[in-house]
Write a protein that holds these residues in place. Structure first.
Motif, PDB file in Angstrom:
ATOM      1  N   PRO A 138       0.713  -1.390   0.004  1.00 29.19           N
ATOM      2  CA  PRO A 138       0.024  -0.083  -0.290  1.00 29.19           C
ATOM      3  C   PRO A 138       0.841   1.340   0.042  1.00 29.19           C
ATOM      4  O   PRO A 138       2.106   1.348   0.486  1.00 29.19           O
ATOM      5  N   VAL A 139       0.375   2.375  -0.866  1.00 31.06           N
ATOM      6  CA  VAL A 139       1.066   3.568  -0.949  1.00 31.06           C
ATOM      7  C   VAL A 139       0.193   4.688  -0.360  1.00 31.06           C
ATOM      8  O   VAL A 139      -0.729   4.795  -1.292  1.00 31.06           O
ATOM      9  N   VAL A 140       0.902   5.729   0.410  1.00 28.66           N
ATOM     10  CA  VAL A 140       0.109   6.729   0.635  1.00 28.66           C
ATOM     11  C   VAL A 140       0.667   8.071  -0.038  1.00 28.66           C
ATOM     12  O   VAL A 140       1.958   8.100   0.067  1.00 28.66           O
ATOM     13  N   LEU A 141       0.177   8.558  -1.101  1.00 22.57           N
ATOM     14  CA  LEU A 141       0.638   9.404  -1.814  1.00 22.57           C
ATOM     15  C   LEU A 141       0.431  10.669  -1.370  1.00 22.57           C
ATOM     16  O   LEU A 141      -0.689  11.150  -0.995  1.00 22.57           O
ATOM     17  N   MET A 142       1.610  11.545  -1.148  1.00 24.68           N
ATOM     18  CA  MET A 142       1.362  12.898  -0.367  1.00 24.68           C
ATOM     19  C   MET A 142       1.705  14.046  -1.221  1.00 24.68           C
ATOM     20  O   MET A 142       2.471  13.933  -2.300  1.00 24.68           O
ATOM     21  N   SER A 143       0.827  14.791  -1.265  1.00 28.11           N
ATOM     22  CA  SER A 143       1.198  16.360  -2.223  1.00 28.11           C
ATOM     23  C   SER A 143       0.354  17.306  -1.701  1.00 28.11           C
ATOM     24  O   SER A 143      -0.506  17.201  -1.066  1.00 28.11           O
ATOM     25  N   SER A 144       1.119  18.553  -2.049  1.00 26.25           N
ATOM     26  CA  SER A 144       0.259  19.848  -1.673  1.00 26.25           C
ATOM     27  C   SER A 144      -0.618  20.193  -2.661  1.00 26.25           C
ATOM     28  O   SER A 144      -1.638  21.091  -2.404  1.00 26.25           O
ATOM     29  N   MET A 145      -0.840  19.530  -3.888  1.00 22.71           N
ATOM     30  CA  MET A 145      -1.799  19.966  -4.698  1.00 22.71           C
ATOM     31  C   MET A 145      -2.946  18.934  -4.570  1.00 22.71           C
ATOM     32  O   MET A 145      -2.933  18.009  -3.753  1.00 22.71           O
ATOM     33  N   PRO A 146      -4.134  19.104  -5.021  1.00 20.75           N
ATOM     34  CA  PRO A 146      -5.382  18.678  -4.792  1.00 20.75           C
ATOM     35  C   PRO A 146      -5.178  17.391  -5.324  1.00 20.75           C
ATOM     36  O   PRO A 146      -4.560  17.237  -6.473  1.00 20.75           O
ATOM     37  N   GLU A 147      -5.871  16.253  -4.726  1.00 18.76           N
ATOM     38  CA  GLU A 147      -5.839  14.921  -5.160  1.00 18.76           C
ATOM     39  C   GLU A 147      -6.485  14.843  -6.509  1.00 18.76           C
ATOM     40  O   GLU A 147      -5.843  14.080  -7.285  1.00 18.76           O
ATOM     41  N   SER A 163      -1.576   7.088 -11.105  1.00 16.27           N
ATOM     42  CA  SER A 163      -2.647   6.060 -10.440  1.00 16.27           C
ATOM     43  C   SER A 163      -1.876   5.044  -9.657  1.00 16.27           C
ATOM     44  O   SER A 163      -0.661   4.962  -9.912  1.00 16.27           O
ATOM     45  N   GLY A 164      -2.727   4.095  -8.886  1.00 16.85           N
ATOM     46  CA  GLY A 164      -1.777   2.991  -8.365  1.00 16.85           C
ATOM     47  C   GLY A 164      -1.669   3.327  -6.947  1.00 16.85           C
ATOM     48  O   GLY A 164      -0.880   2.395  -6.355  1.00 16.85           O
ATOM     49  N   TYR A 165      -1.935   4.396  -6.452  1.00 19.07           N
ATOM     50  CA  TYR A 165      -1.814   4.622  -5.036  1.00 19.07           C
ATOM     51  C   TYR A 165      -2.985   4.316  -4.163  1.00 19.07           C
ATOM     52  O   TYR A 165      -4.171   4.028  -4.652  1.00 19.07           O
ATOM     53  N   THR A 166      -2.924   4.070  -2.932  1.00 20.73           N
ATOM     54  CA  THR A 166      -3.643   3.325  -1.901  1.00 20.73           C
ATOM     55  C   THR A 166      -4.716   4.439  -1.142  1.00 20.73           C
ATOM     56  O   THR A 166      -5.980   4.519  -1.103  1.00 20.73           O
ATOM     57  N   ALA A 167      -3.998   5.535  -0.916  1.00 22.52           N
ATOM     58  CA  ALA A 167      -4.599   6.466  -0.172  1.00 22.52           C
ATOM     59  C   ALA A 167      -3.777   7.711  -0.503  1.00 22.52           C
ATOM     60  O   ALA A 167      -2.917   7.832  -1.130  1.00 22.52           O
ATOM     61  N   PHE A 168      -4.387   8.972  -0.447  1.00 20.70           N
ATOM     62  CA  PHE A 168      -3.966  10.308  -0.524  1.00 20.70           C
ATOM     63  C   PHE A 168      -4.035  10.978   0.842  1.00 20.70           C
ATOM     64  O   PHE A 168      -4.847  11.278   1.371  1.00 20.70           O
ATOM     65  N   MET A 169      -2.838  11.843   0.945  1.00 24.16           N
ATOM     66  CA  MET A 169      -2.692  12.723   1.906  1.00 24.16           C
ATOM     67  C   MET A 169      -1.991  13.966   1.589  1.00 24.16           C
ATOM     68  O   MET A 169      -1.189  14.055   1.015  1.00 24.16           O
ATOM     69  N   VAL A 199      -0.921   8.662  11.577  1.00 24.20           N
ATOM     70  CA  VAL A 199      -0.978   7.395  12.532  1.00 24.20           C
ATOM     71  C   VAL A 199      -2.081   6.692  12.028  1.00 24.20           C
ATOM     72  O   VAL A 199      -2.179   5.417  11.947  1.00 24.20           O
ATOM     73  N   THR A 200      -3.521   7.369  11.894  1.00 27.42           N
ATOM     74  CA  THR A 200      -4.599   6.654  11.495  1.00 27.42           C
ATOM     75  C   THR A 200      -4.603   5.784  10.047  1.00 27.42           C
ATOM     76  O   THR A 200      -5.028   4.722  10.083  1.00 27.42           O
ATOM     77  N   LEU A 201      -3.887   6.755   9.136  1.00 27.06           N
ATOM     78  CA  LEU A 201      -3.740   5.902   7.691  1.00 27.06           C
ATOM     79  C   LEU A 201      -2.732   4.825   7.884  1.00 27.06           C
ATOM     80  O   LEU A 201      -2.919   3.541   7.441  1.00 27.06           O
ATOM     81  N   THR A 202      -1.837   4.645   8.888  1.00 28.39           N
ATOM     82  CA  THR A 202      -0.802   3.665   8.969  1.00 28.39           C
ATOM     83  C   THR A 202      -1.601   2.620   9.755  1.00 28.39           C
ATOM     84  O   THR A 202      -1.400   1.274   9.157  1.00 28.39           O
ATOM     85  N   VAL A 203      -2.415   2.685  10.700  1.00 31.10           N
ATOM     86  CA  VAL A 203      -3.032   1.820  11.351  1.00 31.10           C
ATOM     87  C   VAL A 203      -3.959   0.784  10.564  1.00 31.10           C
ATOM     88  O   VAL A 203      -4.288  -0.267  10.204  1.00 31.10           O
ATOM     89  N   LYS A 204      -4.605   1.853   9.813  1.00 26.08           N
ATOM     90  CA  LYS A 204      -5.680   1.531   8.684  1.00 26.08           C
ATOM     91  C   LYS A 204      -5.119   0.393   7.551  1.00 26.08           C
ATOM     92  O   LYS A 204      -5.410  -0.539   7.184  1.00 26.08           O
ATOM     93  N   ASP A 211      -5.614 -10.456  -0.206  1.00 25.63           N
ATOM     94  CA  ASP A 211      -4.715  -9.949  -0.948  1.00 25.63           C
ATOM     95  C   ASP A 211      -4.385  -8.592  -0.285  1.00 25.63           C
ATOM     96  O   ASP A 211      -3.600  -7.795  -0.848  1.00 25.63           O
ATOM     97  N   GLY A 212      -4.791  -8.315   1.004  1.00 23.38           N
ATOM     98  CA  GLY A 212      -4.236  -7.031   1.652  1.00 23.38           C
ATOM     99  C   GLY A 212      -5.116  -5.924   0.912  1.00 23.38           C
ATOM    100  O   GLY A 212      -4.669  -4.951   1.436  1.00 23.38           O
ATOM    101  N   GLN A 213      -6.233  -5.968   0.034  1.00 24.51           N
ATOM    102  CA  GLN A 213      -6.747  -4.833  -0.529  1.00 24.51           C
ATOM    103  C   GLN A 213      -8.088  -4.733   0.005  1.00 24.51           C
ATOM    104  O   GLN A 213      -9.021  -4.244  -0.683  1.00 24.51           O
ATOM    105  N   GLY A 214      -8.100  -4.747   1.326  1.00 25.03           N
ATOM    106  CA  GLY A 214      -9.548  -4.536   1.982  1.00 25.03           C
ATOM    107  C   GLY A 214      -9.991  -2.948   1.602  1.00 25.03           C
ATOM    108  O   GLY A 214      -9.419  -2.319   1.389  1.00 25.03           O
ATOM    109  N   ALA A 215     -11.260  -2.728   2.004  1.00 26.34           N
ATOM    110  CA  ALA A 215     -11.727  -1.658   1.853  1.00 26.34           C
ATOM    111  C   ALA A 215     -11.200  -0.347   2.642  1.00 26.34           C
ATOM    112  O   ALA A 215     -10.818  -0.585   4.073  1.00 26.34           O
ATOM    113  N   LEU A 216     -11.001   0.758   2.325  1.00 21.44           N
ATOM    114  CA  LEU A 216     -10.558   1.879   3.040  1.00 21.44           C
ATOM    115  C   LEU A 216     -11.766   2.786   3.744  1.00 21.44           C
ATOM    116  O   LEU A 216     -12.591   3.313   2.849  1.00 21.44           O
TER     117      LEU A 216
END
Length: 129
Positions: free
Chosen positions: A78-87, A95-101, A111-116, A124-129
């Motif tokens: 899983p990848v958390v993509l980070m940017s100052s630009m809007p998602e 594409s291909g990231y799991t979550a956006f921050m 912390v919340t995203l890491t735990v989730k 396959d570890g692809q449960g819902a977010l």
């Protein structure tokens, strides 16, 4: 669940902050200053989660996501993509990231995203977010 978290960001302060917070939470944190270095670290040791900056020199987040998708050993990490630009703007370019921050972010988000993401269920570890 604790795990190995790779932080790939050219902004030292952000990488250091995420490192400190997640280390305090019991995770093992690795850091890289650009995408090429991040991929090299993944080749040595598979992370359980990646925090990936979108805009970086040498190799940006979109290039890293593309390289990860083509490598079966890390394609499902899983990848958390980070940017100052809007998602929406970022999603047009990669594409291909799991979550956006969105930067700036609150520490609680990390912390919340890491735990989730480390506790996702499914074969396959692809449960819902």
């Amino acid at each position: 669940m604790t795990g190995i978290v790779l932080v790939v960001d050219d902004e030292f302060g952000i990488a250091e902050l995420i490192d400190a917070v997640l280390t305090d939470e019991g995770h093992r944190v690795l850091t890289a200053i650009n995408g090429r270095q991040g991929l090299a670290m993944m080749a040595k040791e598979r992370p359980d989660l990646v925090f990936l900056d979108y805009m970086m020199p040498v190799m940006d987040g979109a290039e890293v996501l593309s390289a990860m998708a083509g490598d079966p050993s890390v394609a499902k990490v899983p990848v958390v993509l980070m940017s100052s630009m809007p998602e929406a703007t970022v999603a047009e370019r990669c594409s291909g990231y799991t979550a956006f921050m969105r930067k700036p972010f609150k520490i609680a988000q990390v912390v919340t995203l890491t735990v989730k993401l480390l506790n996702r269920d499914g074969p396959d570890g692809q449960g819902a977010l």
